[in-house]
Design a protein around this motif. Structure first.
Motif, PDB file in Angstrom:
ATOM      1  N   UNK A 167       0.838  -1.194   0.000  1.00  0.00           N
ATOM      2  CA  UNK A 167       0.000   0.000   0.000  1.00  0.00           C
ATOM      3  C   UNK A 167       0.871   1.240   0.000  1.00  0.00           C
ATOM      4  N   UNK A 168       0.280   2.313  -0.458  1.00  0.00           N
ATOM      5  CA  UNK A 168       0.866   3.647  -0.335  1.00  0.00           C
ATOM      6  C   UNK A 168      -0.007   4.448   0.629  1.00  0.00           C
ATOM      7  N   UNK A 169       0.645   5.096   1.566  1.00  0.00           N
ATOM      8  CA  UNK A 169      -0.002   6.013   2.491  1.00  0.00           C
ATOM      9  C   UNK A 169       0.603   7.394   2.287  1.00  0.00           C
ATOM     10  N   UNK A 170      -0.068   8.394   2.826  1.00  0.00           N
ATOM     11  CA  UNK A 170       0.513   9.726   2.821  1.00  0.00           C
ATOM     12  C   UNK A 170       0.160  10.433   4.127  1.00  0.00           C
ATOM     13  N   UNK A 171       0.991  11.402   4.458  1.00  0.00           N
ATOM     14  CA  UNK A 171       0.772  12.139   5.698  1.00  0.00           C
ATOM     15  C   UNK A 171       1.303  13.544   5.562  1.00  0.00           C
ATOM     16  N   UNK A 172       0.493  14.509   5.951  1.00  0.00           N
ATOM     17  CA  UNK A 172       0.997  15.861   6.084  1.00  0.00           C
ATOM     18  C   UNK A 172       0.965  16.223   7.574  1.00  0.00           C
ATOM     19  N   UNK A 173       1.597  17.334   7.965  1.00  0.00           N
ATOM     20  CA  UNK A 173       1.756  17.633   9.395  1.00  0.00           C
ATOM     21  C   UNK A 173       0.447  17.815  10.161  1.00  0.00           C
ATOM     22  N   UNK A 174      -0.663  18.028   9.456  1.00  0.00           N
ATOM     23  CA  UNK A 174      -1.913  18.336  10.154  1.00  0.00           C
ATOM     24  C   UNK A 174      -2.900  17.187  10.170  1.00  0.00           C
ATOM     25  N   UNK A 175      -2.520  16.052   9.581  1.00  0.00           N
ATOM     26  CA  UNK A 175      -3.461  14.954   9.481  1.00  0.00           C
ATOM     27  C   UNK A 175      -2.813  13.640   9.912  1.00  0.00           C
ATOM     28  N   UNK A 176      -3.660  12.650  10.170  1.00  0.00           N
ATOM     29  CA  UNK A 176      -3.149  11.304  10.408  1.00  0.00           C
ATOM     30  C   UNK A 176      -2.716  10.692   9.081  1.00  0.00           C
ATOM     31  N   UNK A 177      -1.881   9.668   9.193  1.00  0.00           N
ATOM     32  CA  UNK A 177      -1.452   8.972   7.988  1.00  0.00           C
ATOM     33  C   UNK A 177      -2.665   8.291   7.362  1.00  0.00           C
ATOM     34  N   UNK A 178      -2.871   8.529   6.078  1.00  0.00           N
ATOM     35  CA  UNK A 178      -4.048   7.990   5.404  1.00  0.00           C
ATOM     36  C   UNK A 178      -3.634   7.120   4.223  1.00  0.00           C
ATOM     37  N   UNK A 179      -4.438   6.109   3.986  1.00  0.00           N
ATOM     38  CA  UNK A 179      -4.146   5.220   2.873  1.00  0.00           C
ATOM     39  C   UNK A 179      -4.520   5.896   1.564  1.00  0.00           C
ATOM     40  N   UNK A 180      -3.690   5.687   0.560  1.00  0.00           N
ATOM     41  CA  UNK A 180      -3.931   6.250  -0.770  1.00  0.00           C
ATOM     42  C   UNK A 180      -4.363   5.149  -1.729  1.00  0.00           C
ATOM     43  N   UNK A 181      -3.623   4.045  -1.715  1.00  0.00           N
ATOM     44  CA  UNK A 181      -3.919   2.939  -2.619  1.00  0.00           C
ATOM     45  C   UNK A 181      -3.328   1.662  -2.042  1.00  0.00           C
ATOM     46  N   UNK A 182      -3.926   0.536  -2.418  1.00  0.00           N
ATOM     47  CA  UNK A 182      -3.446  -0.757  -1.945  1.00  0.00           C
ATOM     48  C   UNK A 182      -3.576  -1.771  -3.070  1.00  0.00           C
ATOM     49  N   UNK A 183      -2.727  -2.797  -2.997  1.00  0.00           N
ATOM     50  CA  UNK A 183      -2.736  -3.831  -4.024  1.00  0.00           C
ATOM     51  C   UNK A 183      -2.427  -5.164  -3.365  1.00  0.00           C
ATOM     52  N   UNK A 184      -3.133  -6.204  -3.781  1.00  0.00           N
ATOM     53  CA  UNK A 184      -2.882  -7.528  -3.236  1.00  0.00           C
ATOM     54  C   UNK A 184      -1.545  -8.073  -3.740  1.00  0.00           C
ATOM     55  N   UNK A 185      -1.071  -9.132  -3.102  1.00  0.00           N
ATOM     56  CA  UNK A 185       0.262  -9.631  -3.436  1.00  0.00           C
ATOM     57  C   UNK A 185       0.336 -10.094  -4.885  1.00  0.00           C
ATOM     58  N   UNK A 186      -0.769 -10.608  -5.409  1.00  0.00           N
ATOM     59  CA  UNK A 186      -0.772 -11.078  -6.788  1.00  0.00           C
ATOM     60  C   UNK A 186      -1.075  -9.971  -7.783  1.00  0.00           C
ATOM     61  N   UNK A 187      -1.547  -8.848  -7.289  1.00  0.00           N
ATOM     62  CA  UNK A 187      -1.915  -7.754  -8.170  1.00  0.00           C
ATOM     63  C   UNK A 187      -3.302  -7.867  -8.763  1.00  0.00           C
ATOM     64  N   UNK A 188      -4.094  -8.836  -8.296  1.00  0.00           N
ATOM     65  CA  UNK A 188      -5.400  -9.052  -8.914  1.00  0.00           C
ATOM     66  C   UNK A 188      -6.459  -8.087  -8.399  1.00  0.00           C
ATOM     67  N   UNK A 189      -6.205  -7.437  -7.279  1.00  0.00           N
ATOM     68  CA  UNK A 189      -7.152  -6.464  -6.755  1.00  0.00           C
ATOM     69  C   UNK A 189      -6.422  -5.199  -6.313  1.00  0.00           C
ATOM     70  N   UNK A 190      -7.016  -4.069  -6.639  1.00  0.00           N
ATOM     71  CA  UNK A 190      -6.464  -2.783  -6.215  1.00  0.00           C
ATOM     72  C   UNK A 190      -7.573  -1.949  -5.590  1.00  0.00           C
ATOM     73  N   UNK A 191      -7.181  -1.060  -4.705  1.00  0.00           N
ATOM     74  CA  UNK A 191      -8.132  -0.213  -3.998  1.00  0.00           C
ATOM     75  C   UNK A 191      -7.559   1.198  -3.922  1.00  0.00           C
ATOM     76  N   UNK A 192      -8.449   2.174  -3.954  1.00  0.00           N
ATOM     77  CA  UNK A 192      -8.026   3.578  -3.915  1.00  0.00           C
ATOM     78  C   UNK A 192      -8.881   4.377  -2.950  1.00  0.00           C
ATOM     79  N   UNK A 193      -8.271   5.347  -2.326  1.00  0.00           N
ATOM     80  CA  UNK A 193      -9.033   6.327  -1.577  1.00  0.00           C
ATOM     81  C   UNK A 193      -9.871   7.138  -2.561  1.00  0.00           C
ATOM     82  N   UNK A 194     -11.041   7.561  -2.122  1.00  0.00           N
ATOM     83  CA  UNK A 194     -11.934   8.310  -3.023  1.00  0.00           C
ATOM     84  C   UNK A 194     -11.247   9.555  -3.584  1.00  0.00           C
ATOM     85  N   UNK A 195     -10.378  10.154  -2.802  1.00  0.00           N
ATOM     86  CA  UNK A 195      -9.756  11.409  -3.207  1.00  0.00           C
ATOM     87  C   UNK A 195      -8.786  11.262  -4.378  1.00  0.00           C
ATOM     88  N   UNK A 196      -8.364  10.030  -4.668  1.00  0.00           N
ATOM     89  CA  UNK A 196      -7.377   9.845  -5.743  1.00  0.00           C
ATOM     90  C   UNK A 196      -7.893   8.972  -6.882  1.00  0.00           C
TER      91      UNK A 196
END
Length: 125
Positions: free
Chosen positions: A34-63
């Protein structure tokens, strides 16, 4: 597994960047990523995730529709292609790995055991 994120930088709004997360020490073959991101004013949030095989991916609504996560297990590397960047995308981006996490767009950072050091993305308006 040790993770090394790279590819961050400064771009203008509307621009693109491609982040890479290279693994060493162990193969990423059985790791969900997964990729997460964090700026100084927020908690670390998930951006995108992918299963080990690559068969499923997920995204935060914002991206959704702008970012693409992918992986090349032969190269032990995971990527995040970021297009149409916006100032709100400015943050430190981290890659994370886990062999046991339930992969989704809402998984918390606490569920990932292995982390890279982060790469800074700055988007100017």
């Amino acid at each position: 597994v040790q993770l090394q994120a790279s590819g961050g930088g400064s771009v203008q709004a509307g621009g693109s960047l491609r982040l890479s997360c290279a693994a060493s020490g162990r193969t990423l073959t059985h790791h969900h990523m997964a990729w997460f991101r964090q700026d100084p004013w927020k908690e670390r949030e998930i951006v995108a995730a992918i299963t080990w095989s690559g068969d499923r991916v997920y995204y935060a609504d914002s991206v959704k529709g702008r970012f693409t996560i992918s992986r090349d297990n032969a190269k032990n590397t995971v990527y995040l292609q970021m297009n149409s960047l916006e100032p709100d995308d400015t943050a430190v981006y981290y890659c994370a790995a886990s062999t046991t996490v339930i992969v989704s767009a809402s998984t918390s950072a606490r569920s990932y055991a292995n982390w890279g050091q982060g790469t800074l993305v700055t988007v100017s308006s």
